[in-house]
Design a protein around this motif. Structure first.
Motif, PDB file in Angstrom:
ATOM      1  N   VAL A 152      45.392  39.130  34.698  1.00 55.86           N
ATOM      2  CA  VAL A 152      44.879  37.889  35.292  1.00 55.86           C
ATOM      3  C   VAL A 152      43.364  37.901  35.223  1.00 55.86           C
ATOM      4  CG1 VAL A 152      44.817  36.454  37.365  1.00 55.86           C
ATOM      5  CG2 VAL A 152      46.844  37.864  36.890  1.00 55.86           C
ATOM      6  N   ASN A 153      42.768  36.956  34.451  1.00 53.13           N
ATOM      7  CA  ASN A 153      41.309  36.872  34.481  1.00 53.13           C
ATOM      8  C   ASN A 153      40.871  35.819  35.493  1.00 53.13           C
ATOM      9  OD1 ASN A 153      41.579  34.412  33.116  1.00 53.13           O
ATOM     10  ND2 ASN A 153      40.723  35.159  31.185  1.00 53.13           N
ATOM     11  N   ALA A 154      39.550  35.701  35.703  1.00 56.30           N
ATOM     12  CA  ALA A 154      39.047  34.895  36.819  1.00 56.30           C
ATOM     13  C   ALA A 154      39.819  35.273  38.082  1.00 56.30           C
ATOM     14  CB  ALA A 154      39.158  33.400  36.524  1.00 56.30           C
ATOM     15  N   ALA A 176      43.721  42.947  37.186  1.00 58.93           N
ATOM     16  CA  ALA A 176      42.732  41.900  37.411  1.00 58.93           C
ATOM     17  C   ALA A 176      41.545  42.079  36.476  1.00 58.93           C
ATOM     18  CB  ALA A 176      42.246  41.932  38.856  1.00 58.93           C
ATOM     19  N   VAL A 177      41.035  40.953  35.964  1.00 55.80           N
ATOM     20  CA  VAL A 177      39.831  40.962  35.132  1.00 55.80           C
ATOM     21  C   VAL A 177      38.772  40.132  35.848  1.00 55.80           C
ATOM     22  CG1 VAL A 177      38.825  40.387  32.893  1.00 55.80           C
ATOM     23  CG2 VAL A 177      41.211  41.146  33.032  1.00 55.80           C
ATOM     24  N   THR A 178      37.589  40.715  36.012  1.00 53.27           N
ATOM     25  CA  THR A 178      36.475  40.027  36.667  1.00 53.27           C
ATOM     26  C   THR A 178      35.198  40.301  35.888  1.00 53.27           C
ATOM     27  OG1 THR A 178      35.347  39.715  38.796  1.00 53.27           O
ATOM     28  CG2 THR A 178      35.999  41.959  38.231  1.00 53.27           C
ATOM     29  N   GLU A 190      43.028  43.365  47.523  1.00 53.16           N
ATOM     30  CA  GLU A 190      43.979  42.250  47.445  1.00 53.16           C
ATOM     31  C   GLU A 190      45.257  42.611  46.698  1.00 53.16           C
ATOM     32  OE1 GLU A 190      43.997  39.404  48.924  1.00 53.16           O
ATOM     33  OE2 GLU A 190      41.996  39.439  49.813  1.00 53.16           O
ATOM     34  N   GLY A 191      45.321  43.825  46.147  1.00 56.36           N
ATOM     35  CA  GLY A 191      46.572  44.266  45.542  1.00 56.36           C
ATOM     36  C   GLY A 191      46.555  44.504  44.053  1.00 56.36           C
ATOM     37  N   ALA A 192      45.403  44.343  43.394  1.00 60.81           N
ATOM     38  CA  ALA A 192      45.350  44.616  41.959  1.00 60.81           C
ATOM     39  C   ALA A 192      45.591  46.102  41.704  1.00 60.81           C
ATOM     40  CB  ALA A 192      43.992  44.195  41.392  1.00 60.81           C
ATOM     41  N   ALA A 193      46.465  46.407  40.754  1.00 57.75           N
ATOM     42  CA  ALA A 193      46.735  47.807  40.417  1.00 57.75           C
ATOM     43  C   ALA A 193      45.543  48.418  39.684  1.00 57.75           C
ATOM     44  CB  ALA A 193      47.990  47.900  39.558  1.00 57.75           C
ATOM     45  N   GLU A 194      44.886  47.614  38.849  1.00 58.76           N
ATOM     46  CA  GLU A 194      43.692  48.020  38.130  1.00 58.76           C
ATOM     47  C   GLU A 194      42.756  46.822  38.052  1.00 58.76           C
ATOM     48  OE1 GLU A 194      42.994  51.015  36.999  1.00 58.76           O
ATOM     49  OE2 GLU A 194      44.965  52.011  37.133  1.00 58.76           O
ATOM     50  N   VAL A 195      41.457  47.096  37.952  1.00 60.70           N
ATOM     51  CA  VAL A 195      40.467  46.035  37.784  1.00 60.70           C
ATOM     52  C   VAL A 195      39.626  46.351  36.559  1.00 60.70           C
ATOM     53  CG1 VAL A 195      38.485  44.842  38.771  1.00 60.70           C
ATOM     54  CG2 VAL A 195      40.381  45.527  40.247  1.00 60.70           C
ATOM     55  N   ILE A 196      39.529  45.385  35.654  1.00 58.91           N
ATOM     56  CA  ILE A 196      38.709  45.524  34.454  1.00 58.91           C
ATOM     57  C   ILE A 196      37.471  44.644  34.622  1.00 58.91           C
ATOM     58  CG2 ILE A 196      38.606  45.221  31.952  1.00 58.91           C
ATOM     59  CD1 ILE A 196      41.675  45.483  31.917  1.00 58.91           C
ATOM     60  N   VAL A 197      36.298  45.235  34.494  1.00 63.72           N
ATOM     61  CA  VAL A 197      35.041  44.505  34.613  1.00 63.72           C
ATOM     62  C   VAL A 197      34.614  44.094  33.205  1.00 63.72           C
ATOM     63  CG1 VAL A 197      32.639  44.585  35.405  1.00 63.72           C
ATOM     64  CG2 VAL A 197      34.436  45.793  36.681  1.00 63.72           C
ATOM     65  N   SER A 198      34.730  42.813  32.899  1.00 63.25           N
ATOM     66  CA  SER A 198      34.577  42.375  31.502  1.00 63.25           C
ATOM     67  C   SER A 198      33.165  42.525  30.968  1.00 63.25           C
ATOM     68  CB  SER A 198      35.047  40.924  31.356  1.00 63.25           C
ATOM     69  OG  SER A 198      34.278  40.051  32.160  1.00 63.25           O
TER      70      SER A 198
END
Length: 332
Positions: A152-154, A176-178, A190-198
């Motif tokens: 999911v981006n944004a 999550a992508v931010t 908020e529950g994201a398993a992983e976060v990718i910083v674009s």
């Protein structure tokens, strides 16, 4: 008379004016609402700018498709709703026909959902569009299964957060992508398993690494534009790239041929696929209500503005700094 936000020309937030307008009486299938809170959506800014999926047909034009309030009057043929009832308004109509940026507004009864006891107006205006959007794409259309991966981006938008919560509830893995690192920790909370910083990482390479080279079964793209060519590489064989936003404002190619014709599904999607279909809306409302009761779902409100500061609310939305929903409160 009711204070009503209208605009007389295409342009930025400054073109919106707060004007006294007679709300009128509801016609067949319509109700008049005392609006207590308004959910601010990206679609409204795009409509005001003249770059939405439908164009403004005439001026002065109205804005707003989501809110909460109390029924003041019921038009002929309306059943299931009564004067004095607390309701939420969901995006189920064209802004060329109706608009809820106002103290009082007429809307079709088909766009109403009863507001449960204990749900205040701000929550009632913030919860439905994000979760119905996520429900429709993930359940009705995508049919996500436990163990699937959803990118999911944004991700810090209200829809992005609802998608994270929904994927988690379905047993899928939300990635999550931010753009920046500022929101990373909040997305984890908020529950994201992983976060990718674009801005710092190659999104496609990271998704492939996290999935053992398989890719994600679902990618939910709110940006669109030329970036879909790279995102498509992150989709697993037979997976689906959903285009549910157009934040880039640029032309969006179909990348399948350039990638060697992989087994790629690429699909546009809007919440209207759910809200304009009575059976799908009924199922979606039940799904979201169940999540609210269990605590799996909740409206995430970034900030509340008064109606008099509607332009400031739009500027805040366009800044991209918010986490969750922007809501406008209407004082009476």
């Amino acid at each position: 008379m009711a204070r009503t936000v209208r605009f007389h020309e295409i342009g930025g937030p400054e073109v919106m004016r707060l004007e006294d307008v007679e709300p009128g009486e509801p016609g067949p299938g319509e109700v008049r609402i005392r609006v207590d809170a308004i959910g601010v959506n990206r679609a409204e800014a795009l409509f005001r700018l003249g770059v939405y999926i439908e164009q403004v047909k005439q001026f002065p034009a109205r804005l707003g498709t989501e809110g909460a309030g109390v029924i003041e009057a019921v038009g002929p043929g309306v059943t299931g709703f009564a004067v004095g009832q607390a309701i939420s308004i969901v995006p189920a109509f064209s802004q060329n026909d109706y608009g809820v940026y106002a103290e009082r507004a007429i809307v079709p009864a088909s766009a109403l959902l009863p507001r449960p006891d204990g749900v205040d107006a701000v929550s009632g205006a913030a919860v439905w569009m994000p979760y119905l959007t996520a429900y429709g794409a993930m359940v009705e259309v995508g049919r996500i299964r436990p163990g699937d991966v959803a990118v999911v981006n944004a991700a810090s938008s209200s829809v992005g957060l609802a998608a994270i919560h929904t994927a988690d509830r379905l047993g899928a893995t939300p990635i999550a992508v931010t753009r920046t690192r500022d929101k990373r920790q909040r997305l984890i909370e908020e529950g994201a398993a992983e976060v990718i910083v674009s801005e710092e990482e190659d999104v496609t390479a990271r998704v492939l690494a996290l999935t053992g080279g398989r890719g994600a079964e679902y990618v939910f793209d709110a940006v669109a534009g030329p970036g879909v060519a790279e995102l498509a590489r992150a989709v697993a064989p037979g997976g689906t790239l959903f285009l549910w936003g157009m934040l880039s404002g640029q032309p969006t190619p179909y990348p399948g041929f350039d990638l060697g014709m992989p087994a790629l599904n690429m699909r546009t999607y809007t919440v209207h696929e759910i809200t304009r279909d009575p059976e799908r809306l009924r199922r979606g409302a039940a799904f979201v209500s169940s999540g609210l009761r269990s605590g799996a779902f909740r409206p995430v409100v970034d900030r509340v503005f008064p109606l008099e500061e509607i332009a400031a609310a739009h500027r805040h939305m366009e800044s991209g700094t918010q986490v969750g929903k922007i809501v406008v409160s209407v004082a009476h």
